[in-house]
Write a protein that holds these residues in place. Structure first.
Motif, PDB file in Angstrom:
ATOM      1  N   ARG A  92       0.752  -1.172   0.079  1.00 34.69           N
ATOM      2  CA  ARG A  92      -0.125  -0.087  -0.038  1.00 34.69           C
ATOM      3  C   ARG A  92       0.996   1.479   0.042  1.00 34.69           C
ATOM      4  NH1 ARG A  92      -5.295  -1.064   0.696  1.00 34.69           N
ATOM      5  NH2 ARG A  92      -5.708  -2.897   1.626  1.00 34.69           N
ATOM      6  N   TYR A  93       1.834   1.228   0.719  1.00 37.91           N
ATOM      7  CA  TYR A  93       2.770   2.460   0.837  1.00 37.91           C
ATOM      8  C   TYR A  93       3.350   2.711  -0.567  1.00 37.91           C
ATOM      9  CZ  TYR A  93       6.344   5.908   1.716  1.00 37.91           C
ATOM     10  OH  TYR A  93       7.018   7.129   2.046  1.00 37.91           O
ATOM     11  N   HIS A  94       3.801   1.796  -1.228  1.00 41.01           N
ATOM     12  CA  HIS A  94       4.395   1.923  -2.387  1.00 41.01           C
ATOM     13  C   HIS A  94       3.499   2.090  -3.611  1.00 41.01           C
ATOM     14  CE1 HIS A  94       8.046   0.294  -0.613  1.00 41.01           C
ATOM     15  NE2 HIS A  94       8.730   0.765  -1.244  1.00 41.01           N
ATOM     16  N   ALA A  95       2.072   1.816  -3.359  1.00 39.98           N
ATOM     17  CA  ALA A  95       1.114   2.122  -4.364  1.00 39.98           C
ATOM     18  C   ALA A  95       0.737   3.727  -4.170  1.00 39.98           C
ATOM     19  CB  ALA A  95      -0.197   1.327  -4.094  1.00 39.98           C
ATOM     20  N   ARG A  96       0.749   4.063  -2.997  1.00 39.12           N
ATOM     21  CA  ARG A  96       0.477   5.427  -2.681  1.00 39.12           C
ATOM     22  C   ARG A  96       1.596   6.420  -2.697  1.00 39.12           C
ATOM     23  NH1 ARG A  96      -3.008   4.167   2.881  1.00 39.12           N
ATOM     24  NH2 ARG A  96      -4.704   2.914   1.831  1.00 39.12           N
ATOM     25  N   HIS A  97       2.659   6.082  -2.728  1.00 38.16           N
ATOM     26  CA  HIS A  97       3.887   6.962  -2.664  1.00 38.16           C
ATOM     27  C   HIS A  97       5.074   6.361  -3.681  1.00 38.16           C
ATOM     28  CE1 HIS A  97       2.481   8.818   1.016  1.00 38.16           C
ATOM     29  NE2 HIS A  97       1.957   7.636   1.131  1.00 38.16           N
ATOM     30  N   ARG A  98       4.503   6.623  -5.097  1.00 34.80           N
ATOM     31  CA  ARG A  98       5.373   5.997  -6.093  1.00 34.80           C
ATOM     32  C   ARG A  98       6.626   6.743  -6.243  1.00 34.80           C
ATOM     33  NH1 ARG A  98      -0.016   5.294  -7.696  1.00 34.80           N
ATOM     34  NH2 ARG A  98      -0.134   7.248  -9.019  1.00 34.80           N
ATOM     35  N   GLN A  99       6.521   8.172  -6.197  1.00 35.08           N
ATOM     36  CA  GLN A  99       7.534   9.100  -6.409  1.00 35.08           C
ATOM     37  C   GLN A  99       8.797   8.940  -5.265  1.00 35.08           C
ATOM     38  OE1 GLN A  99       5.851  13.038  -6.819  1.00 35.08           O
ATOM     39  NE2 GLN A  99       6.350  13.078  -8.828  1.00 35.08           N
ATOM     40  N   GLU A 100       8.158   8.811  -4.182  1.00 36.45           N
ATOM     41  CA  GLU A 100       8.921   8.479  -3.122  1.00 36.45           C
ATOM     42  C   GLU A 100       9.991   7.138  -3.174  1.00 36.45           C
ATOM     43  OE1 GLU A 100       5.816  11.250  -1.079  1.00 36.45           O
ATOM     44  OE2 GLU A 100       6.175   9.723  -2.529  1.00 36.45           O
ATOM     45  N   ALA A 101       9.267   6.292  -3.670  1.00 38.89           N
ATOM     46  CA  ALA A 101       9.744   4.902  -3.886  1.00 38.89           C
ATOM     47  C   ALA A 101      10.708   4.852  -4.991  1.00 38.89           C
ATOM     48  CB  ALA A 101       8.675   3.804  -4.063  1.00 38.89           C
ATOM     49  N   PHE A 102      10.555   5.548  -5.906  1.00 37.71           N
ATOM     50  CA  PHE A 102      11.275   5.691  -7.147  1.00 37.71           C
ATOM     51  C   PHE A 102      12.585   6.408  -6.790  1.00 37.71           C
ATOM     52  CE2 PHE A 102      12.969   7.889 -11.370  1.00 37.71           C
ATOM     53  CZ  PHE A 102      12.806   6.795 -11.819  1.00 37.71           C
ATOM     54  N   VAL A 103      12.489   7.515  -6.101  1.00 36.10           N
ATOM     55  CA  VAL A 103      13.608   8.511  -5.617  1.00 36.10           C
ATOM     56  C   VAL A 103      14.475   7.668  -4.779  1.00 36.10           C
ATOM     57  CG1 VAL A 103      14.279  10.349  -4.441  1.00 36.10           C
ATOM     58  CG2 VAL A 103      12.558  10.694  -6.430  1.00 36.10           C
ATOM     59  N   GLY A 104      13.864   7.125  -3.744  1.00 38.06           N
ATOM     60  CA  GLY A 104      14.544   6.245  -2.643  1.00 38.06           C
ATOM     61  C   GLY A 104      15.274   5.134  -3.316  1.00 38.06           C
ATOM     62  N   ASN A 105      14.728   4.435  -4.284  1.00 40.35           N
ATOM     63  CA  ASN A 105      15.773   3.470  -4.967  1.00 40.35           C
ATOM     64  C   ASN A 105      16.806   3.873  -6.066  1.00 40.35           C
ATOM     65  OD1 ASN A 105      14.260   1.282  -3.639  1.00 40.35           O
ATOM     66  ND2 ASN A 105      12.645   1.350  -5.166  1.00 40.35           N
ATOM     67  N   ARG A 106      16.488   5.024  -6.806  1.00 37.58           N
ATOM     68  CA  ARG A 106      17.276   5.391  -7.598  1.00 37.58           C
ATOM     69  C   ARG A 106      18.429   6.445  -6.952  1.00 37.58           C
ATOM     70  NH1 ARG A 106      15.446   9.028 -12.604  1.00 37.58           N
ATOM     71  NH2 ARG A 106      15.386  10.491 -11.264  1.00 37.58           N
ATOM     72  N   GLU A 107      18.165   7.152  -6.174  1.00 40.04           N
ATOM     73  CA  GLU A 107      18.962   8.170  -5.720  1.00 40.04           C
ATOM     74  C   GLU A 107      19.651   7.899  -4.340  1.00 40.04           C
ATOM     75  OE1 GLU A 107      19.774  10.361  -7.767  1.00 40.04           O
ATOM     76  OE2 GLU A 107      18.084  10.667  -9.035  1.00 40.04           O
ATOM     77  N   ILE A 108      19.776   6.760  -3.864  1.00 35.33           N
ATOM     78  CA  ILE A 108      20.754   6.326  -2.827  1.00 35.33           C
ATOM     79  C   ILE A 108      22.088   6.597  -3.077  1.00 35.33           C
ATOM     80  CG2 ILE A 108      20.843   3.745  -3.344  1.00 35.33           C
ATOM     81  CD1 ILE A 108      20.400   5.045   0.105  1.00 35.33           C
ATOM     82  N   ARG A 109      22.440   6.649  -4.381  1.00 34.77           N
ATOM     83  CA  ARG A 109      23.740   6.838  -4.683  1.00 34.77           C
ATOM     84  C   ARG A 109      24.203   8.286  -4.630  1.00 34.77           C
ATOM     85  NH1 ARG A 109      21.087   6.282  -9.280  1.00 34.77           N
ATOM     86  NH2 ARG A 109      21.348   8.112 -10.818  1.00 34.77           N
ATOM     87  N   SER A 110      22.989   9.173  -4.593  1.00 32.32           N
ATOM     88  CA  SER A 110      23.547  10.651  -4.406  1.00 32.32           C
ATOM     89  C   SER A 110      23.394  11.165  -3.235  1.00 32.32           C
ATOM     90  CB  SER A 110      22.457  11.244  -5.279  1.00 32.32           C
ATOM     91  OG  SER A 110      22.030  10.951  -6.514  1.00 32.32           O
ATOM     92  N   LEU A 111      23.242  10.395  -2.174  1.00 32.04           N
ATOM     93  CA  LEU A 111      23.370  10.843  -0.793  1.00 32.04           C
ATOM     94  C   LEU A 111      24.919  10.888  -0.285  1.00 32.04           C
ATOM     95  CD1 LEU A 111      20.634   8.637   1.068  1.00 32.04           C
ATOM     96  CD2 LEU A 111      20.657  11.237   0.740  1.00 32.04           C
ATOM     97  N   ALA A 112      25.176  11.945   0.196  1.00 33.96           N
ATOM     98  CA  ALA A 112      26.579  12.151   0.875  1.00 33.96           C
ATOM     99  C   ALA A 112      26.528  11.499   2.125  1.00 33.96           C
ATOM    100  CB  ALA A 112      26.602  13.499   1.099  1.00 33.96           C
TER     101      ALA A 112
END
Length: 195
Positions: A92-112
């Motif tokens: 349900r969280y991933h169905a409701r928060h698709r952008q957060e899931a996408f950014v969370g998976n793709r941008e982990i490399r961008s975190l300092a």
């Protein structure tokens, strides 16, 4: 909510949208400011940096997932029902928060650092919650699976995948998807059928 609070939320929402569409690296603070109608230096009155926005988004995502997991697990003592409810909350969280899931998976490399390590620690805690549910189910004789860790990864992938294809106006409702994915999770761990 205060004007400042709503402005900050607007900035965060704009950053989330831009990080999803353009990627973190390609998004500038000027892009974020333009999206909310704030020019240059004025944006820094509301947020410290682009990195700070990414950290807020990813931290809130993990904190929300961990909180939803705890509620789901605490709602039953039955291992099968606990895994079903945790899986449904995840989906349900991933169905409701698709952008957060996408950014969370793709941008982990961008975190300092130290932010990357903090988010990875929260992710590990979240995965361990599912692994513990599977391990407890095996110990109780409810599940039969060779690797609780591998099963937990597969269940997590189920939910994360929903973020890529689910649409509110699609063929399947959120309830249908959450229920069916709960069934998939139980099948993966070899849940004993109820009599």
């Amino acid at each position: 909510m205060t004007v400042s609070g709503s402005r900050t939320e607007g900035i965060r929402a704009a950053a989330l949208d831009l990080f999803t569409r353009l990627g973190y690296g390609a998004t500038t603070m000027a892009d974020i400011g333009a999206a909310v109608g704030i020019r240059g230096p004025s944006l820094y009155k509301h947020v410290a940096s682009k990195q700070d926005l990414l950290v807020q988004i990813m931290t809130d995502t993990m904190d929300n997932l961990l909180a939803l997991h705890r509620v789901a697990v605490d709602s039953s003592s039955d291992p099968t029902e606990r895994l079903r409810r945790a899986t449904e909350a995840h989906v349900r969280y991933h169905a409701r928060h698709r952008q957060e899931a996408f950014v969370g998976n793709r941008e982990i490399r961008s975190l300092a650092e130290p932010h990357r390590t903090k988010i990875l620690t929260r992710r590990a805690e979240y995965e361990a919650g599912f692994r513990d549910l599977v391990t407890e189910g095996v110990a109780a004789g409810c599940f039969s699976v060779a690797s609780a860790r591998l099963a937990s990864y597969a269940i997590l992938d189920l939910g994360m995948g929903v973020a890529t294809w689910f649409r509110d106006d699609g063929e399947l409702t959120e309830d249908t998807v959450a229920w069916q994915y709960g069934e998939f999770a139980l099948s993966m761990v070899g849940a004993t059928p109820r009599s």
